[in-house]
Design a protein around this motif. Structure first.
Motif: not given
Length: 178
Positions: A51-62, A79-84, A125-133
């Motif tokens: 779900n984090v992947l889907q959310l960030m893909n919806a905003f065209n994030c790398d 952006n090709k960097k390991y962040v979390i 759940y949704i708040l948590n997905v947004v939090r992680i993104a």
């Protein structure tokens, strides 16, 4: 002694219901977690990652999210960097268990209680997905603020939201609302 039991009956019912629900739900969740191998990511955490992947893909994030080769977490690359990493504790189940236990302890009408619990679970759940993104994006830009973001700000947001849900529940829907 009987006088005190009668006097504190609502409090004792609240405490016993809260702890019974909390212990039961925690045991069920631990049983669920024990069905996974040591280095496997549990199903709920995997869905959170998707779900984090889907959310960030919806905003065209790398964004890329991979299962760690050596451990039981998901690696988040922004952006090709390991962040979390997303570990089992990041899936908000423990927060949801706490939320459900409190609502049950201050229960109201059955239908209202069930609907509020379902709404609350979805909201958390949704708040948590947004939090992680958001955490992934912010840690990419300001990695030196990891402790403030991950350890202070985002727990404050998610627990604050749960607290507000509890206040709404007690004041509007529970049997003590009036």
């Amino acid at each position: 002694m009987k006088k005190y039991l009668i006097q504190f009956k609502p409090f004792l019912i609240f405490i016993s219901t809260f702890f019974a629900a909390y212990i039961l739900l925690t045991m069920v969740y631990k049983f669920y977690l024990n069905t996974f191998e040591t280095n496997d990511v549990d199903g709920i955490t995997s869905v959170v990652g998707k779900n984090v992947l889907q959310l960030m893909n919806a905003f065209n994030c790398d964004i890329k999210i991979f299962k760690s080769l050596s451990d039981s977490w998901l690696e988040v690359w922004y952006n090709k960097k390991y962040v979390i990493r997303i570990v089992e504790g990041c899936n908000a189940v423990s927060v949801i268990i706490l939320f459900i236990s409190f609502v049950l302890a201050f229960s109201g009408k059955l239908k209202t209680t069930i609907l509020f619990i379902v709404f609350g679970i979805l909201f958390i759940y949704i708040l948590n997905v947004v939090r992680i993104a958001l955490l992934a994006v912010l840690l990419f830009h300001v990695p030196e603020q990891q402790h403030m973001l991950h350890g202070v700000l985002f727990p404050l947001v998610i627990y604050g939201a749960v607290f507000i849900l509890w206040i709404i529940w007690v004041n509007k829907f529970s049997k003590y609302a009036k």
